[in-house]
Write a protein that holds these residues in place. Structure first.
Motif, PDB file in Angstrom:
ATOM      1  N   GLU A 133       1.030  -1.364  -0.169  1.00 58.69           N
ATOM      2  CA  GLU A 133      -0.083   0.165  -0.105  1.00 58.69           C
ATOM      3  C   GLU A 133       0.629   1.255   0.163  1.00 58.69           C
ATOM      4  OE1 GLU A 133      -2.326   0.022   3.127  1.00 58.69           O
ATOM      5  OE2 GLU A 133      -3.906  -1.489   2.198  1.00 58.69           O
ATOM      6  N   LYS A 134       1.556   1.033   0.484  1.00 59.31           N
ATOM      7  CA  LYS A 134       2.947   1.710   0.625  1.00 59.31           C
ATOM      8  C   LYS A 134       2.830   2.079  -1.092  1.00 59.31           C
ATOM      9  CE  LYS A 134       7.305   3.701   2.956  1.00 59.31           C
ATOM     10  NZ  LYS A 134       8.189   3.820   3.472  1.00 59.31           N
ATOM     11  N   ILE A 135       3.741   1.494  -1.797  1.00 65.50           N
ATOM     12  CA  ILE A 135       3.958   2.111  -3.441  1.00 65.50           C
ATOM     13  C   ILE A 135       2.702   2.223  -3.968  1.00 65.50           C
ATOM     14  CG2 ILE A 135       5.348   0.846  -5.042  1.00 65.50           C
ATOM     15  CD1 ILE A 135       7.078  -1.247  -3.241  1.00 65.50           C
ATOM     16  N   ALA A 136       2.155   1.966  -3.769  1.00 64.14           N
ATOM     17  CA  ALA A 136       0.412   2.399  -4.568  1.00 64.14           C
ATOM     18  C   ALA A 136       0.163   3.605  -3.964  1.00 64.14           C
ATOM     19  CB  ALA A 136      -0.088   1.362  -4.252  1.00 64.14           C
ATOM     20  N   GLY A 137       0.627   3.931  -2.735  1.00 68.24           N
ATOM     21  CA  GLY A 137       0.044   5.779  -2.247  1.00 68.24           C
ATOM     22  C   GLY A 137       1.164   6.551  -2.969  1.00 68.24           C
ATOM     23  N   GLN A 179      11.677   5.529 -23.146  1.00 66.60           N
ATOM     24  CA  GLN A 179      12.673   5.064 -23.050  1.00 66.60           C
ATOM     25  C   GLN A 179      13.142   6.229 -21.645  1.00 66.60           C
ATOM     26  OE1 GLN A 179      14.016   5.348 -27.094  1.00 66.60           O
ATOM     27  NE2 GLN A 179      13.726   2.955 -27.260  1.00 66.60           N
ATOM     28  N   SER A 180      12.464   7.460 -22.647  1.00 65.02           N
ATOM     29  CA  SER A 180      13.476   8.260 -20.734  1.00 65.02           C
ATOM     30  C   SER A 180      12.450   8.044 -19.503  1.00 65.02           C
ATOM     31  CB  SER A 180      13.021   9.351 -21.652  1.00 65.02           C
ATOM     32  OG  SER A 180      11.370  10.012 -21.294  1.00 65.02           O
ATOM     33  N   TRP A 181      11.922   7.139 -19.649  1.00 62.72           N
ATOM     34  CA  TRP A 181      11.522   6.722 -18.385  1.00 62.72           C
ATOM     35  C   TRP A 181      11.825   5.109 -17.857  1.00 62.72           C
ATOM     36  CZ3 TRP A 181       6.065   8.812 -20.403  1.00 62.72           C
ATOM     37  CH2 TRP A 181       6.080  10.204 -20.438  1.00 62.72           C
ATOM     38  N   GLY A 182      12.529   4.999 -18.341  1.00 67.48           N
ATOM     39  CA  GLY A 182      13.104   3.889 -17.816  1.00 67.48           C
ATOM     40  C   GLY A 182      12.953   2.474 -17.932  1.00 67.48           C
ATOM     41  N   GLU A 455       0.611   8.552 -18.848  1.00 68.81           N
ATOM     42  CA  GLU A 455       0.966  10.142 -17.673  1.00 68.81           C
ATOM     43  C   GLU A 455       1.325   8.700 -16.269  1.00 68.81           C
ATOM     44  OE1 GLU A 455       1.215  11.946 -14.276  1.00 68.81           O
ATOM     45  OE2 GLU A 455       1.689  11.965 -16.507  1.00 68.81           O
ATOM     46  N   LEU A 456       0.597   6.924 -16.614  1.00 66.33           N
ATOM     47  CA  LEU A 456       0.766   6.082 -15.855  1.00 66.33           C
ATOM     48  C   LEU A 456       2.507   5.278 -15.916  1.00 66.33           C
ATOM     49  CD1 LEU A 456      -0.162   4.128 -13.822  1.00 66.33           C
ATOM     50  CD2 LEU A 456      -1.576   2.373 -15.884  1.00 66.33           C
ATOM     51  N   THR A 457       2.286   5.302 -17.696  1.00 70.85           N
ATOM     52  CA  THR A 457       3.844   5.131 -17.470  1.00 70.85           C
ATOM     53  C   THR A 457       5.759   6.259 -16.900  1.00 70.85           C
ATOM     54  OG1 THR A 457       3.733   6.448 -20.010  1.00 70.85           O
ATOM     55  CG2 THR A 457       3.165   4.248 -19.330  1.00 70.85           C
ATOM     56  N   ARG A 458       4.821   7.328 -17.032  1.00 74.97           N
ATOM     57  CA  ARG A 458       5.328   8.436 -16.409  1.00 74.97           C
ATOM     58  C   ARG A 458       6.105   7.764 -14.807  1.00 74.97           C
ATOM     59  NH1 ARG A 458       5.829  13.048 -13.310  1.00 74.97           N
ATOM     60  NH2 ARG A 458       3.637  13.137 -12.740  1.00 74.97           N
ATOM     61  N   THR A 459       4.368   8.024 -13.457  1.00 74.24           N
ATOM     62  CA  THR A 459       4.186   7.226 -12.637  1.00 74.24           C
ATOM     63  C   THR A 459       5.214   6.315 -12.786  1.00 74.24           C
ATOM     64  OG1 THR A 459       2.317   6.412 -12.545  1.00 74.24           O
ATOM     65  CG2 THR A 459       2.696   9.003 -12.245  1.00 74.24           C
ATOM     66  N   LEU A 464      10.333   3.285 -10.379  1.00 72.86           N
ATOM     67  CA  LEU A 464      11.020   2.448 -10.943  1.00 72.86           C
ATOM     68  C   LEU A 464      13.082   2.692 -10.753  1.00 72.86           C
ATOM     69  CD1 LEU A 464      11.103   1.126 -14.654  1.00 72.86           C
ATOM     70  CD2 LEU A 464      10.719  -0.136 -13.201  1.00 72.86           C
ATOM     71  N   LYS A 465      12.638   4.288 -10.294  1.00 75.57           N
ATOM     72  CA  LYS A 465      13.894   5.254 -10.225  1.00 75.57           C
ATOM     73  C   LYS A 465      14.245   5.256  -8.708  1.00 75.57           C
ATOM     74  CE  LYS A 465      14.002   8.140 -14.369  1.00 75.57           C
ATOM     75  NZ  LYS A 465      13.539   9.342 -14.769  1.00 75.57           N
ATOM     76  N   LYS A 466      13.054   4.909  -8.127  1.00 75.54           N
ATOM     77  CA  LYS A 466      13.373   4.457  -6.403  1.00 75.54           C
ATOM     78  C   LYS A 466      13.708   3.077  -6.179  1.00 75.54           C
ATOM     79  CE  LYS A 466      10.005   8.022  -5.708  1.00 75.54           C
ATOM     80  NZ  LYS A 466       9.024   8.318  -4.321  1.00 75.54           N
ATOM     81  N   ASN A 467      14.189   1.824  -7.259  1.00 68.90           N
ATOM     82  CA  ASN A 467      14.374   0.934  -6.723  1.00 68.90           C
ATOM     83  C   ASN A 467      13.288  -0.160  -6.616  1.00 68.90           C
ATOM     84  OD1 ASN A 467      17.369   0.918  -7.570  1.00 68.90           O
ATOM     85  ND2 ASN A 467      17.336   1.409  -5.010  1.00 68.90           N
ATOM     86  N   TRP A 468      11.561   0.561  -6.978  1.00 70.36           N
ATOM     87  CA  TRP A 468      10.824  -0.660  -7.334  1.00 70.36           C
ATOM     88  C   TRP A 468      11.136  -1.004  -8.437  1.00 70.36           C
ATOM     89  CZ3 TRP A 468       7.427  -0.382 -10.632  1.00 70.36           C
ATOM     90  CH2 TRP A 468       6.009  -1.132 -10.362  1.00 70.36           C
ATOM     91  N   ARG A 469      11.050  -2.939  -8.378  1.00 66.34           N
ATOM     92  CA  ARG A 469      10.414  -3.284  -9.428  1.00 66.34           C
ATOM     93  C   ARG A 469       9.047  -4.576  -9.845  1.00 66.34           C
ATOM     94  NH1 ARG A 469      15.150  -6.251 -11.637  1.00 66.34           N
ATOM     95  NH2 ARG A 469      13.646  -7.664 -12.552  1.00 66.34           N
ATOM     96  N   PRO A 470       8.436  -4.138 -10.504  1.00 67.82           N
ATOM     97  CA  PRO A 470       7.203  -5.240 -10.152  1.00 67.82           C
ATOM     98  C   PRO A 470       7.287  -6.920  -9.612  1.00 67.82           C
ATOM     99  CG  PRO A 470       7.202  -4.844 -12.263  1.00 67.82           C
ATOM    100  CD  PRO A 470       8.132  -3.803 -11.677  1.00 67.82           C
ATOM    101  N   ARG A 471       6.953  -7.116  -9.136  1.00 71.26           N
ATOM    102  CA  ARG A 471       6.637  -8.842  -8.884  1.00 71.26           C
ATOM    103  C   ARG A 471       6.887  -9.800 -10.576  1.00 71.26           C
ATOM    104  NH1 ARG A 471       6.002 -12.860  -4.725  1.00 71.26           N
ATOM    105  NH2 ARG A 471       5.430 -15.124  -5.562  1.00 71.26           N
ATOM    106  N   ARG A 472       5.653  -9.104 -11.251  1.00 69.85           N
ATOM    107  CA  ARG A 472       5.199  -9.686 -12.475  1.00 69.85           C
ATOM    108  C   ARG A 472       5.884  -8.382 -13.904  1.00 69.85           C
ATOM    109  NH1 ARG A 472       0.838 -10.566  -8.909  1.00 69.85           N
ATOM    110  NH2 ARG A 472       0.951 -12.860  -8.258  1.00 69.85           N
TER     111      ARG A 472
END
Length: 806
Positions: A133-137, A179-182, A455-459, A464-472
């Protein structure tokens, strides 16, 4: 080798080894490492590998000499003999200490390497990663109305019809931004048959008196005459000329043509005219063709497109004209079921499933002129709008001539595909897509969806820049050719059909994401209904202080006194079609929608030149708050599907749908089944539905007991739920429609199965194949297809039940 003696000199001492002393257990040939230091092979190197290290371990040079010979004639001492440091208790202790040191060193090196290799996985929670929920927030907070407005303005500034230069430029821009958004981004091209008007020889409608032309109508609107938008036309219409008397066919539904037939109205060789709305235009065209009409004119009736009490700026101007695809199927017409790649076998145009009559849309103003020639049979009261008559009197010699000059061209279309590899389950995909091409400016449809997708891809890129990656893994797609029958998405699915069928968890679709500001609304596979409801609870509704969920329940309750919102089933009208109907991938489409009190199938300026950024900003979403809410609900749904250890699917919802279909079929056809001796056979469907419900309940109960620390058990449970939609795919398609393979969720072969709040639905409340077969009985009298459909349905449900039990 026993007689072999090896000698060398070291520090003034002669060293000797016999062959018997050179056993592999005592000595390993030194090997030069990259650093130049000698390294040990065999035992020590194996220990390093087991610890996950690629580094070798060095030995001191003095350790190499194990036998020395006195040059003054003394007898040589063999290593390990009396006085050696390697003998006795002292030697054993030293050996043990060396072994322990090497082992500990290997553990340290292995730990360091493992930490580096799995750094990103560890930062996302490792194998136990779950929806957070923290990441979702964080994602919800990052969604910006300013960014949404910039994207909406950019993508609706110029016309961008598929196959044209502008939509290709957009593909390049999206690629660059993603690409610029990683995001790892590629472009995939297909070559499809598209239909365009002839700009040098425009389509026309002539009003005739005998053989004389009394008025020439060139369907157009004031704005398209001034800019680069294509003039109004019906894509894939037959080209040519037709002339005949006029017949009004109401909305062009199947029942409208049945009524005309019952009244003795003959359409053979006539020009039919139908008002837009209630059913898909392709169905109107098919019905007119089957009735023998030579051409069909389509117009917007003011009763729907200029509703009383509505803001005049929101309604359709008198000269506004619709544009659209009028086929009854989807995908590239020449490669049905296969990707439209360069070099792929193609049908000839004559073999393709294209309309066989002329079709041309006209404006409200032009429709008044055309309808004015009617003076015959009085229309039923619910047919009356701009006209009160159905046809012409026998002595009325006025006719209508239609000239269509459309061209069919093979054009390149470009899908932009971006991906994020999953940290734990990279071989499971959640796909999010929107088509970017538009008939004109596409202010509402599709650019509201394009803005939300961007906007969703930007967020997500910020996460990703905060070292999050999705499980899938997550796949983002900007489809091309969507307006021509979902060509871009269909060809991509057909190219990747095996991979999607095996690995795709869900497809989330955006089309016109904000077509109104009345309420949030969603259509979904039963498996995804609960997850989008849960996601909507986390987002504040733009109307006030409550959540989107609360407003949704109030505006669209699931039933009388229901405490949950209604989630309708999907049809086949957007880019989810191939995912759901061919690959069996659970799909979802979401938007902010219109007040159903307007009885509108779409917003008034749908597919006209008035569908602009100005229209959205001034009449639908001035502050882009509805765009933000849609993006947030979509983003939260995406995180739940991509990050949750256990997929948040609802098997109970699936069982309920099958039960509802069964009950609806029994209520509608019970007496007819009894008369035909099919009552016993249909009872098998009822038993199968009950068995599926029990099996689904057991699976859901057991899922709650899953050991989340056991990846194999988690995968087994998830795969079982993920496959449910695939279990209901039939190879030949429902009633012979090969692109509509889903036994439960395909649209019926017949349109307008029921009216809901004045709008005709694309699919029924029962099994589509069974409903279509029952409609065939009315025209053919044959019950063979009904019996066949009952058998197909019962065995499909039984097979799905057995799958769930395993």
């Amino acid at each position: 080798m026993r007689g072999y003696v090896r000698t060398w000199r070291a520090k003034g001492v002669v060293c000797i080894h016999t062959a018997s002393e050179f056993s592999t257990t005592d000595y390993q040939r030194p090997k030069k490492s990259i650093s130049g230091r000698e390294t040990i092979m065999a035992g020590d190197e194996e220990s390093g590998n087991q610890a996950g290290s690629t580094q070798a371990y060095s030995r001191w040079q003095s350790d190499l000499d194990s036998v020395s010979v006195n040059t003054e004639g003394q007898a040589p001492r063999v290593a390990g003999g009396e006085g050696s440091w390697q003998t006795g208790v002292k030697g054993i202790v030293i050996k043990i200490l060396i072994i322990i040191l090497i082992f500990m060193f290997g553990l340290v090196i292995g730990y360091v390497i493992r930490r580096e290799v799995h750094k990103k996985i560890s930062s996302s929670g490792g194998i136990s990663q779950d929806y957070d929920e923290k990441i979702a927030g964080q994602l919800l907070q990052e969604v910006s109305v300013e960014e949404l407005e910039d994207q909406l303005r950019h993508f609706s500034t110029a016309p961008h019809l598929a196959g044209m230069q502008e939509v290709g430029i957009m593909a390049e821009e999206i690629t660059s931004q993603w690409q610029s958004w990683g995001l790892n981004t590629t472009v995939r091209s297909y070559y499809a048959l598209l239909s365009y008007p002839d700009l040098t020889n425009p389509n026309k409608v002539f009003l005739m008196s005998g053989d004389s032309v009394t008025e020439t109508i060139t369907p157009d609107d004031a704005q398209s005459a001034r800019d680069s938008t294509v003039p109004p036309y019906a894509a894939y219409s037959k080209s040519g000329m037709a002339m005949g008397k006029l017949v009004y066919v109401n909305f062009g539904r199947g029942e409208d043509f049945h009524f005309l037939e019952s009244q003795g109205v003959n359409l053979t060789g006539r020009i039919a005219i139908a008002r837009l709305g209630q059913v898909y235009v392709g169905d109107k065209v098919r019905h007119a063709e089957m009735a023998g009409a030579a051409a069909l004119l389509l117009y917007p009736d003011p009763a729907q497109y200029q509703p009383a009490g509505a803001d005049r700026g929101w309604t359709l101007p008198e000269d506004g004209v619709f544009r659209g695809d009028v086929r009854i199927t989807y995908g590239d017409p020449l490669t049905p079921g296969y990707p439209a790649l360069e070099g792929m076998f193609r049908l000839s145009e004559s073999e393709a499933d294209l309309p066989g009559i002329l079709v041309q849309p006209i404006s409200i103003a032009d429709a008044r002129k055309v309808l004015g020639i009617l003076d015959g049979t009085t229309a039923p009261s619910d047919w009356q709008g701009m006209t009160q008559q159905i046809d012409q009197r026998e002595d009325n010699n006025r006719q209508v001539r239609v000239q269509v000059n459309n061209k069919l061209l093979n054009k390149q279309i470009k899908n932009v595909i971006a991906s994020i590899s999953g940290a734990v389950e990279p071989d499971r995909y959640v796909v999010v897509g929107n088509h970017r091409d538009a008939w004109t400016y596409g202010g509402v449809e599709p650019s509201t969806g394009t803005a939300c997708l961007m906007e969703l891809t930007r967020t997500v890129g910020l996460l990703l820049k905060k070292n999050w990656r999705p499980r899938r893994s997550i796949i983002f797609a900007s489809w091309d050719g969507g307006e021509f029958g979902q060509i871009g998405s269909t060809e991509w699915v057909e190219e990747n059909i095996k991979e999607m069928g095996e690995k795709a968890v869900a497809y989330l679709n955006l089309d016109g994401a904000v077509i109104g500001n009345f309420s949030f609304y969603a259509e979904a596979s039963p498996l995804l209904q609960k997850v989008v409801q849960d996601a909507s609870k986390t987002v504040r509704d733009p109307h006030g202080v409550f959540s989107v969920y609360n407003e949704w329940v109030e505006k669209f309750p699931a039933g009388p006194n229901a405490q949950t919102p209604k989630v309708d089933l999907l049809g086949a009208g957007s880019d989810y079609a191939a995912f759901l109907l061919q690959a069996g991938v659970p799909s979802l489409d979401l938007q902010y929608t219109l007040d159903p009190g307007f009885n509108l199938s779409f917003y008034p300026v749908y597919h006209t030149v008035y569908d602009t950024f100005y229209y959205v900003k001034n009449f639908i979403d001035p502050d882009l708050s509805y765009h933000r809410a849609v993006t947030q609900v979509l983003g939260n749904t995406l995180l739940r599907l991509s990050d949750s250890t256990l997929l948040p699917f609802s098997l109970g919802g699936y069982a309920m749908m099958i039960e509802d279909f069964t009950n609806a079929a029994e209520a509608s056809y019970k007496n007819k089944f009894k008369q035909q001796g099919l009552e016993l056979q249909f009872s098998k469907v009822k038993l199968a539905a009950e068995g599926f419900a029990l099996a689904a309940a057991v699976v859901e109960e057991n899922a709650g007991k899953t050991d989340l620390g056991n990846p194999l058990e988690v995968r087994r449970v998830n795969d079982k739920m993920m496959q449910v939609d695939r279990l209901f795919l039939t190879p030949g398609g429902v009633l012979g429609k090969p692109l509509y393979k889903h036994l439960l969720l395909s649209p019926s072969k017949n349109d307008c199965l029921q009216l809901e709040e004045g709008v005709c639905q694309y699919r029924g409340k029962t099994f589509p194949g069974l409903f279509g077969a029952m409609r065939e009985v009315e025209s053919t009298g044959s019950w063979a297809n009904v019996e066949k459909q009952i058998s197909i349905i019962s065995i499909a449900i039984q097979s799905a039940t057995e799958f769930l039990k395993k």
